[in-house]
Structure formats: structure tokens, C-alpha cells
Design a protein around this motif. Structure first.
Motif, mmCIF file in Angstrom:
data_model
loop_
_atom_site.group_PDB
_atom_site.id
_atom_site.type_symbol
_atom_site.label_atom_id
_atom_site.label_comp_id
_atom_site.label_asym_id
_atom_site.label_seq_id
_atom_site.Cartn_x
_atom_site.Cartn_y
_atom_site.Cartn_z
ATOM 1 N N PHE A 183 -1.948 92.139 39.539
ATOM 2 C CA PHE A 183 -0.649 93.236 39.801
ATOM 3 C C PHE A 183 -1.056 94.883 38.767
ATOM 4 O O PHE A 183 -1.149 95.646 39.468
ATOM 5 C CB PHE A 183 0.524 92.834 39.121
ATOM 6 C CG PHE A 183 1.589 93.743 39.295
ATOM 7 C CD1 PHE A 183 2.588 93.671 40.327
ATOM 8 C CD2 PHE A 183 2.042 94.597 38.514
ATOM 9 C CE1 PHE A 183 3.764 94.580 40.680
ATOM 10 C CE2 PHE A 183 2.963 95.637 38.813
ATOM 11 C CZ PHE A 183 3.990 95.468 39.832
ATOM 12 N N GLU A 240 3.461 95.323 45.735
ATOM 13 C CA GLU A 240 3.866 94.006 46.382
ATOM 14 C C GLU A 240 3.459 93.762 47.942
ATOM 15 O O GLU A 240 3.039 92.908 48.296
ATOM 16 C CB GLU A 240 5.302 93.792 46.016
ATOM 17 C CG GLU A 240 5.803 93.446 44.839
ATOM 18 C CD GLU A 240 7.203 93.389 44.555
ATOM 19 O OE1 GLU A 240 8.062 93.613 45.655
ATOM 20 O OE2 GLU A 240 7.672 93.052 43.534
ATOM 21 N N THR A 241 3.532 94.920 48.436
ATOM 22 C CA THR A 241 3.008 94.894 49.973
ATOM 23 C C THR A 241 1.575 94.940 50.228
ATOM 24 O O THR A 241 1.079 93.838 50.922
ATOM 25 C CB THR A 241 3.620 96.333 50.898
ATOM 26 O OG1 THR A 241 5.026 96.381 50.750
ATOM 27 C CG2 THR A 241 3.187 96.341 52.185
ATOM 28 N N MET A 299 -0.323 93.310 47.774
ATOM 29 C CA MET A 299 -0.594 91.997 47.470
ATOM 30 C C MET A 299 -0.396 91.118 48.503
ATOM 31 O O MET A 299 -1.233 90.179 48.788
ATOM 32 C CB MET A 299 0.196 91.565 46.129
ATOM 33 C CG MET A 299 -0.171 92.117 44.924
ATOM 34 S SD MET A 299 0.361 91.303 43.521
ATOM 35 C CE MET A 299 2.272 91.606 43.670
ATOM 36 N N GLU A 300 0.495 91.313 49.544
ATOM 37 C CA GLU A 300 0.965 90.477 50.420
ATOM 38 C C GLU A 300 -0.339 90.432 51.493
ATOM 39 O O GLU A 300 -0.658 89.704 52.286
ATOM 40 C CB GLU A 300 2.118 90.636 51.108
ATOM 41 C CG GLU A 300 2.652 89.949 52.083
ATOM 42 C CD GLU A 300 4.161 89.989 52.647
ATOM 43 O OE1 GLU A 300 4.384 89.360 53.779
ATOM 44 O OE2 GLU A 300 4.824 90.690 52.108
ATOM 45 N N THR A 335 -0.748 87.381 46.508
ATOM 46 C CA THR A 335 0.970 87.588 45.808
ATOM 47 C C THR A 335 0.982 86.335 44.900
ATOM 48 O O THR A 335 1.328 86.482 43.879
ATOM 49 C CB THR A 335 1.957 87.383 46.997
ATOM 50 O OG1 THR A 335 1.878 88.389 47.895
ATOM 51 C CG2 THR A 335 3.318 87.441 46.494
ATOM 52 N N ALA A 359 -0.361 87.264 41.334
ATOM 53 C CA ALA A 359 0.034 88.531 40.732
ATOM 54 C C ALA A 359 -0.409 88.675 39.215
ATOM 55 O O ALA A 359 -0.789 89.611 38.819
ATOM 56 C CB ALA A 359 1.381 88.685 41.206
#
Length: 276
Positions: free
Chosen positions: A129, A159-160, A162-163, A168, A171
Motif C-alpha cells: 500500500f 485500492e483499485t 491493488m485489485e 489486495t 496490502a
């Protein structure tokens, strides 16, 4: 030489050399559907011609693979696009108006060209992250950075991404503890945080497992359309998974171009590359 159709040619195509000019980054014009033009680019190093009148163009949203034997000019081509190397002659334009030969490396990056080298470079003592947060496109002047606070929009962007890169679940894991393939994906995610229009990816699956290679192919296919991607690769199985157009370089110029089946069947390609 590969020449765009008349209606797709950039504004500089028929101008004299004296009329070409650099344009302030941010003014990207892709109205004609082509994001990158290289026109008769030549580069020599101590008498060795690394690029020899190289011409190609990349469409907006295209996923293009570049293959060729060692010494074909693949790395030098990316160096020219990113401003690391200045060509001896020829033109290189990002969209219709941005003259890459007149811009510095940071300006080119700011204009929307991101480059990933073969070896992943991440902040190993920071989490996934935090790596994405550090890479975020934002005002990084000292005063703004000191008082910067992550808002919900920025958090949602991280977050988008990471997906997208399938991290995710990782993180809060330190980047240094990730597998080689996961580090590659994280670096790609860091590039995506810069909101590039064009991504240059140098042998992105080198050292990956078969499963990681498959997932990387799926990632690149999902990014095409939102971004333009130029992938330099030797793994033909990976290139096949990506689909789309393939350009074969040899001795600094385009030897063949087309889908993978077409270039694999080309006698010249078999002789200088695939047959080795």
C-alpha cells in the motif's frame, strides 16, 4: 519504413526540420488515434548503428510486442522514447504534437510515458500500500508533501490499482517479502499510479513462474484500451498469450510486422531470430 495513413499523420509529418518544436507536457493530442510515432530514427554509438532509420507507430490503447535478437535495438528504442538517448536523426512524437527529442526525461514521464525495466525496483521496507501511495501522481513539493493527507479518493485509487495487480491480500505486507513476480506486479502498479498513457515494459515476465506469467498476460490484456502498452519480450509463449501485433527488430530497424503467426512464418525472422 512504416508510414501512417495520410489522415493519421501527425502535424509535423510534412513539416521541415526547422518547424518542429517541443510542446509543453500535458497537451497530448491523440485525436488521430496514434499515440507514438517514430520516424526514421537513427542512433550510433562509436560507429555502431544501434538504430537504423527505425520507423513505427503505436495506436491509442494498443498492446504491441517488440521482439528481436540481442543487439536488435530494442533497449535503445525505449531509451529514445523516454529521453535517455537523443537520436542522431529522425523524429519521435508522443501524440500529434509532443516532440520527445526536445523534452527531458522528467518532462516525458510527466507527459504520460512510464517505463518498467527488467529488474523490479520497489521500496522493500515499505508495504505494498505504501509503495503505491509513494508512487501516486501528486504535487510533491516539500510544503505540500509535509501536510499531505491521504483522502478517500486517493485511497480508492490505490485500492483499485491493488485489485488490478492482484495484490489486495498483500496490502500490508512488506514489499521485500513478496515473490519476484509479485514485485514485478507492484512496480507495474506503481507506474499505473502515475496515470501513464503509454507503458514501456522490458521483459516483464523474466524469472516468473508459469502461473505468474499467465497472470501477467491477463493483467496486460486488461490494461490495453485504458493504456497503450509496448512490451519487449523473448518469451514467445507469453507473446502468444498477449495476442495483437508483433514487431520484429533486427540491426536497428523493423524486419517484419504482423500477428505472431505471420512473423513466425517469415523466412527472414526465422533466419535471424527464431531459428537461432
Amino acid at each position: 519504413m512504416i508510414t501512417p495513413a495520410i489522415e493519421d499523420r501527425p502535424q509535423w509529418a510534412d513539416a521541415s526540420a526547422g518547424q518542429a518544436r517541443a510542446v509543453t507536457p500535458g497537451a497530448l493530442d491523440i485525436a488521430h488515434g496514434v499515440i507514438l510515432y517514430l520516424d526514421e530514427i537513427s542512433v550510433s554509438f562509436d560507429g555502431f548503428k544501434a538504430l537504423n532509420k527505425l520507423s513505427l507507430h503505436i495506436d491509442v490503447g494498443e498492446l504491441r510486442c517488440i521482439i528481436g535478437p540481442n543487439g536488435a535495438g530494442k533497449t535503445t528504442m525505449m531509451d529514445v522514447i523516454t529521453g535517455k538517448t537523443r537520436p542522431d536523426s529522425g523524429k519521435a512524437f508522443f501524440g500529434q504534437t509532443l516532440d520527445l527529442t526536445r523534452l527531458k526525461e522528467p518532462e516525458i514521464a510527466h507527459a504520460g510515458i512510464g517505463r518498467k525495466f527488467q529488474k523490479p525496483t520497489v521500496f522493500e521496507q515499505h508495504t505494498v500500500f505504501e509503495n503505491l501511495e509513494l508512487a501516486m501522481k501528486m504535487d510533491k513539493r516539500v510544503w505540500r508533501s509535509l501536510f499531505y493527507k491521504l483522502d478517500s479518493e486517493a485511497r480508492g485509487r490505490i485500492e483499485t490499482v491493488m485489485e488490478q495487480i492482484r495484490l489486495t491480500a498483500q496490502a500490508h505486507r512488506l514489499a521485500g517479502l513478496l515473490s519476484h513476480g509479485q514485485k514485478q506486479w507492484l512496480e507495474i502498479g506503481m507506474l499505473l499510479m502515475q496515470e501513464p498513457r503509454l507503458l514501456l515494459l522490458d521483459e516483464p515476465v523474466a524469472g516468473m513462474t508459469d502461473d505468474e506469467t499467465m497472470r501477467t498476460a491477463e493483467l496486460f490484456v486488461s490494461l490495453a484500451g485504458q493504456h497503450s502498452l509496448v512490451v519487449v519480450e523473448h518469451d514467445m509463449a507469453f507473446v502468444e498469450k498477449l495476442g495483437g501485433k508483433v514487431t520484429v527488430l533486427h540491426e536497428g530497424s523493423v524486419l517484419a510486422e504482423g500477428d505472431l503467426a505471420t512473423v513466425q512464418a517469415d523466412d527472414r525472422v526465422i533466419e535471424v531470430y527464431l531459428g537461432r
